[in-house]
Write a protein that holds these residues in place. Structure first.
Motif, PDB file in Angstrom:
ATOM      1  N   ALA A 120      47.364  44.562  48.248  1.00  0.00           N
ATOM      2  CA  ALA A 120      47.592  44.739  49.681  1.00  0.00           C
ATOM      3  C   ALA A 120      47.819  46.213  50.020  1.00  0.00           C
ATOM      4  CB  ALA A 120      48.783  43.900  50.130  1.00  0.00           C
ATOM      5  N   ARG A 126      47.207  32.163  57.333  1.00  0.00           N
ATOM      6  CA  ARG A 126      48.231  33.053  56.814  1.00  0.00           C
ATOM      7  C   ARG A 126      49.482  33.151  57.690  1.00  0.00           C
ATOM      8  NH1 ARG A 126      48.186  39.330  56.142  1.00  0.00           N
ATOM      9  NH2 ARG A 126      48.492  39.010  58.383  1.00  0.00           N
ATOM     10  N   ASN A 163      42.776  36.479  49.580  1.00  0.00           N
ATOM     11  CA  ASN A 163      43.651  36.515  50.754  1.00  0.00           C
ATOM     12  C   ASN A 163      43.468  37.798  51.546  1.00  0.00           C
ATOM     13  OD1 ASN A 163      44.872  34.027  50.406  1.00  0.00           O
ATOM     14  ND2 ASN A 163      46.285  34.858  48.877  1.00  0.00           N
ATOM     15  N   LEU A 164      42.809  38.774  50.965  1.00  0.00           N
ATOM     16  CA  LEU A 164      42.647  40.073  51.627  1.00  0.00           C
ATOM     17  C   LEU A 164      41.216  40.341  52.064  1.00  0.00           C
ATOM     18  CD1 LEU A 164      44.764  42.141  49.079  1.00  0.00           C
ATOM     19  CD2 LEU A 164      45.380  41.710  51.461  1.00  0.00           C
ATOM     20  N   ARG A 204      51.962  46.558  55.107  1.00  0.00           N
ATOM     21  CA  ARG A 204      50.994  46.054  54.148  1.00  0.00           C
ATOM     22  C   ARG A 204      50.553  44.622  54.411  1.00  0.00           C
ATOM     23  NH1 ARG A 204      52.219  44.796  48.568  1.00  0.00           N
ATOM     24  NH2 ARG A 204      51.511  42.805  49.347  1.00  0.00           N
ATOM     25  N   PHE A 205      51.347  43.853  55.088  1.00  0.00           N
ATOM     26  CA  PHE A 205      50.953  42.462  55.341  1.00  0.00           C
ATOM     27  C   PHE A 205      50.130  42.384  56.619  1.00  0.00           C
ATOM     28  CE2 PHE A 205      51.652  38.024  56.523  1.00  0.00           C
ATOM     29  CZ  PHE A 205      51.482  37.390  55.313  1.00  0.00           C
ATOM     30  N   THR A 242      51.434  39.795  46.226  1.00  0.00           N
ATOM     31  CA  THR A 242      50.245  38.941  46.302  1.00  0.00           C
ATOM     32  C   THR A 242      50.471  37.550  45.704  1.00  0.00           C
ATOM     33  OG1 THR A 242      49.463  40.489  44.631  1.00  0.00           O
ATOM     34  CG2 THR A 242      48.285  40.445  46.664  1.00  0.00           C
ATOM     35  N   TYR A 245      44.372  48.639  41.851  1.00  0.00           N
ATOM     36  CA  TYR A 245      45.826  48.537  41.912  1.00  0.00           C
ATOM     37  C   TYR A 245      46.438  49.220  40.704  1.00  0.00           C
ATOM     38  CZ  TYR A 245      44.548  44.194  39.460  1.00  0.00           C
ATOM     39  OH  TYR A 245      43.973  43.273  38.629  1.00  0.00           O
ATOM     40  N   LEU A 260      41.006  43.606  45.163  1.00  0.00           N
ATOM     41  CA  LEU A 260      41.434  42.790  46.299  1.00  0.00           C
ATOM     42  C   LEU A 260      41.346  41.329  45.881  1.00  0.00           C
ATOM     43  CD1 LEU A 260      39.363  44.628  49.070  1.00  0.00           C
ATOM     44  CD2 LEU A 260      41.721  45.064  48.356  1.00  0.00           C
ATOM     45  N   ARG A 286      40.227  40.454  55.872  1.00  0.00           N
ATOM     46  CA  ARG A 286      40.673  41.680  56.538  1.00  0.00           C
ATOM     47  C   ARG A 286      39.826  42.875  56.084  1.00  0.00           C
ATOM     48  NH1 ARG A 286      46.644  43.302  55.248  1.00  0.00           N
ATOM     49  NH2 ARG A 286      46.124  45.464  54.823  1.00  0.00           N
TER      50      ARG A 286
END
Lengths: 328, 520
Positions: free
Chosen positions: A63, A315, A87-88, B225-226, A161, A29, A84, A91
């Motif tokens: 994200a 979520r 929560n990510l 993005r979500f 986030t 990031y 990350l 995915r």
């Protein structure tokens, strides 16, 4: 015209370096690679031992980072992704882009860590931060915050986030009562911002009494500014954690070097950099322990954290509850 | 006729670039999407909120700009030029900085709340719909004022002289000179501001107080993005285009073509203003109020950050240099685009003309996030996106500033052709010679304004660059954001002043250049 010059310089630089040394590309990031983040020191430390070039590319936040990877797919030039959070990761795992790391390690986390694809490099607790002088007796739970007349700034879970972290915090602490908690909190929420920076700015300029941030935020003010007035309020229901992780991309043609980087990531050389640049707790405590000042931080009695799958499952419903309560 | 072909070819080329930027990027996002779904009730709520706030913000901004622009047009006082430049500042500020400045004045802990506190009154409460509109008026009142001021200054001074000679009352002057000009300028100004407010998102969210203030752009952000739902992002972007197209059709439908005929390009000297002290007072109050509203927040930013500028770390200064380079490239592109498109619009006439004019506005309707993502999808297979970060920023900002540039130069261009075109035709002036001798001298002022705007806007832009994650170095707004993200609020305050100063300097330099030979 400056552009041709800039562009040709950019084209030439990697060409010269890649003559014989391999390059490891790490996506992370944006604030990690900034001049004030861990990036510059991490690069120097790794390049000193790896006989390679470390190239770090920063994209938005966690994200946005994952979205970019999904856009690039298997053609991504990235070898490692760092930044990350839990929560990510569901995915990210589902995308099929990541390869098992194959590294066994001991972590200094309040919770057990077990994941074939992702290794944590730092972590922290979400908390509401306040100024001791302006607010000597902060609330000690969500219920007390609801009953107070304080104003708070939080972040939008759809664009931030930490904002999503608060959603998970309230869900983990209050389960089915989460909608009621949000309804109670709604009048306390002065505003919701796009990202953490805007919220924190509102707090430092005195616009709100408390801001959603981390228990480690006061350490910055204490260590870098010599200002002991900031503190995080302890909530009796416990504090949700953010665990930040890294993983190796399956498409990488530098699997060995990528693994070497993850091992370096868990070593003292990397972990020592984290506390005073990323202002989070290191995932593996360095031999010298934490820097002075971290001992003054509030440490929650209870740590809350959903597993990656639970977080992914919760979520959408949690977001819907949040929207319903705050849209009124 | 060769005189028509070149402008049309140039204009079409620019139109093509703009269409690729907006619809090409949208198409790329849609192409990468998997599966298509519809929009939910939350998305429609976002559409409703977006429309309402944009409409109210646009109408208020333009309505308030009328008395301010009129006052500035007919008053001469020391420091007027400087004031006009400074009044433009809010429009070119990065939103992050502007919101902090606004809150320093109107916030719970702001100046006004402090004054209210002395009288035992509760602090100001601006979060919500009011806050969103307040911020949008703060951003766009300067733009509306400038656009209308251009209109006032474009009325040939001979007309005012004639009006004075004929003993016109103020009402007559308004009816015969000012009202037609407003009728021509206002729809365009309304449209531009409406579109600007349509795609706003960080401001709306922060001051709107929460998810009630969800705009379409935020919904796009969420989809991307979500949920990583590219189809929904593309669909929402399409809805945004639809709304903008509708607004554009309405606004351009009611606008009148200019009808002022010829003048001798003399500076406007208002012979009708001498004997009205009440009017002078009114104008003074209007200018004073606008200045206070727009300059106080800026003053708060400067007050906080100025002492910290000297101590800024080296990376911030390097970023400032990079941003200036990007801004200058953006100015060149924008002016080239605007001239090519403007000439084509002026020459083509009829439906083609209207069509090109709409294309010139289209980048305002585009979602910055969708442009960025689409360009990323289009370029990623070909070239490392990090290498494109700065050129893309320059290009996209040139496209973003183009609608304003076009709005500023079109009236002057039409008028130059209307008043001098016939003479030029008689003399057989075509091509470059005609441009140089007939058109450009009459476009100096709007071109300077447009160049300043393009430069300043691209100084402050953060939007598109984020996905491209440039490696070779950050721009100043990105460094500012990084400083805030690293808790360094003091350095961030200093960087904000640096950004504000550089943006204003660029704007002033070009705008001043454009007005070099005018008495205003």
């Amino acid at each position: 015209m400056r552009y041709p010059v800039l562009i040709s310089a950019a084209l030439l630089a990697p060409a010269m370096a890649t003559a014989d040394t391999p390059t490891l590309t790490v996506y992370t990031y944006d604030s990690f690679v900034s001049d004030w983040g861990p990036g510059p020191a991490v690069r120097e430390a790794f390049e000193a031992i790896c006989d390679c070039r470390l190239e770090m590319v920063g994209t938005g936040d966690g994200a946005a980072l994952l979205a970019r990877l999904q856009l690039e797919g298997a053609r991504s030039p990235a070898d490692v992704v760092l930044g990350l959070d839990t929560n990510l990761t569901a995915r990210a795992a589902e995308s099929g882009l990541f390869a098992p790391h194959g590294i066994a390690a001991e972590f200094d986390l309040p919770v057990a860590w077990e994941d074939d694809l992702f290794l944590p490099f730092d972590w922290g607790y979400f908390a509401f931060v306040h100024d001791r002088e302006r607010l000597p007796e902060p609330p000690g739970s969500f219920a007390e915050l609801i009953d107070s007349d304080l104003s708070i700034a939080i972040q939008d879970p759809r664009s931030s986030t930490p904002g999503l972290g608060l959603l998970m915090w309230i869900k983990a602490a209050h389960g089915d009562d989460a909608p009621a908690i949000w309804e109670g909190l709604a009048p306390r929420v002065l505003t919701v911002t796009r990202g953490w920076s805007e919220s924190y700015g509102l707090f430092t300029s005195g616009e709100v009494d408390m801001v959603l941030s981390y228990t480690t935020s006061p350490a910055y003010h204490l260590i870098a500014e010599g200002d002991a007035s900031k503190a995080a309020a302890e909530f009796s229901e416990g504090h949700y954690m953010q665990v930040e992780v890294a993983g190796i991309l399956e498409s990488s043609d530098q699997q060995d070097l990528a693994r070497e980087f993850l091992e370096f990531m868990l070593s003292d050389a990397f972990q020592e950099i984290i506390p005073t640049t990323n202002w989070m707790y290191p995932a593996v405590l360095p031999e010298d322990g934490l820097p002075d000042g971290f001992d003054t931080l509030m440490v929650p009695e209870r740590a809350l954290l959903f597993s990656a799958d639970e977080a992914a499952a919760q979520r959408d419903a949690a977001l819907a509850e949040w929207l319903a309560a705050l849209s009124r | 006729m060769t005189g028509r072909i070149w402008p049309l070819a140039g204009g079409s080329a620019v139109a093509l670039i703009l269409l690729i930027l907006s619809f090409g990027s949208l198409g790329a996002v849609a192409w990468r999407a998997e599966g298509w779904g519809g929009l939910g009730p939350a998305d429609w709520a976002a559409v409703r909120f977006t429309l309402t706030q944009a409409m109210v913000s646009a109408v208020l901004s333009v309505a308030l700009a009328v008395p301010v622009a009129r006052a500035l047009a007919r008053r001469c006082f020391p420091g007027r030029g400087l004031l006009i430049t400074l009044l433009g500042a809010p429009f070119i500020l990065p939103t992050l900085v502007a919101v902090m400045g606004l809150l320093a004045v109107f916030g719970r802990n702001g100046v006004i709340s402090a004054i209210l506190g002395w009288f035992g009154l509760p602090p100001l409460q601006i979060y919500g719909f009011v806050g969103v509109v307040l911020a949008h008026v703060f951003f766009n009142l300067p733009l509306a004022t400038r656009l209308l001021l251009q209109g006032w200054l474009a009325i040939p001074s001979e007309h005012f002289r004639l009006a004075a000679a004929l003993g016109f009352s103020r009402r007559d002057v308004f009816r015969h000179l000012e009202a037609p000009m407003l009728r021509e300028m206002m729809p365009g100004a309304l449209l531009v501001i409406f579109l600007l407010c349509l795609t706003s998102f960080a401001v709306a969210l922060t001051l709107g107080g929460g998810p009630r203030a969800t705009t379409v752009e935020l919904a796009i952000y969420q989809a991307f993005r979500f949920d990583f739902d590219l189809s929904k992002a593309a669909l929402l972007a399409l809805v945004q285009f639809g709304l903008c197209a509708l607004a554009a059709a309405l606004a351009l439908g009611v606008a009148l073509p200019p009808g002022f005929g010829a003048g001798l390009d003399r500076p406007v000297i208002r012979h009708d203003m001498g004997r009205a002290p009440g009017l002078a007072l009114w104008d003074g109050v209007m200018i004073g109020l606008a200045a206070a509203f727009l300059l106080l927040p800026l003053g708060m930013i400067v007050l906080r950050g100025l002492p910290l500028v000297a101590g800024l770390p080296a990376p911030v200064w390097m970023a400032a240099g990079r941003s200036v380079a990007v801004a200058l490239a953006s100015v060149l592109l924008c002016i080239g685009f605007a001239l090519a498109l403007g000439l084509a619009i002026e020459r083509a006439g009829g439906v083609v003309s209207r069509g090109l004019e709409v294309v010139g506005m289209v980048s305002l309707a585009a979602s910055p996030l969708v442009i960025g993502t689409g360009l990323f999808i289009l370029t990623f297979p070909l070239v490392d996106p990090a290498r494109l970060a700065l050129p893309v920023t320059a290009l996209v900002n040139a496209a973003m500033a183009l609608p304003f540039a076009l709005r500023a130069i079109l009236p002057a261009l039409r008028q130059a052709e209307a008043s001098q075109g016939r003479l030029a035709d008689h003399l057989g002036l075509t091509g470059w010679t005609r441009l140089r001798l007939v058109i450009l001298p009459r476009l100096r002022r709007p071109l300077g304004f447009a160049a300043g705007l393009a430069g300043a806007l691209s100084m402050g832009d953060l939007g598109v660059i984020v996905l491209f994650a440039e490696r070779e170095g950050a721009t100043l707004p990105l460094q500012l954001y990084r400083l805030m993200g690293a808790y360094r609020s003091d350095d961030a305050a200093g960087a904000a002043v640096l950004l504000l100063g550089l943006s204003l300097l660029i704007f002033w330099a070009f705008d001043r250049g454009g007005r070099a030979h005018a008495a205003t």
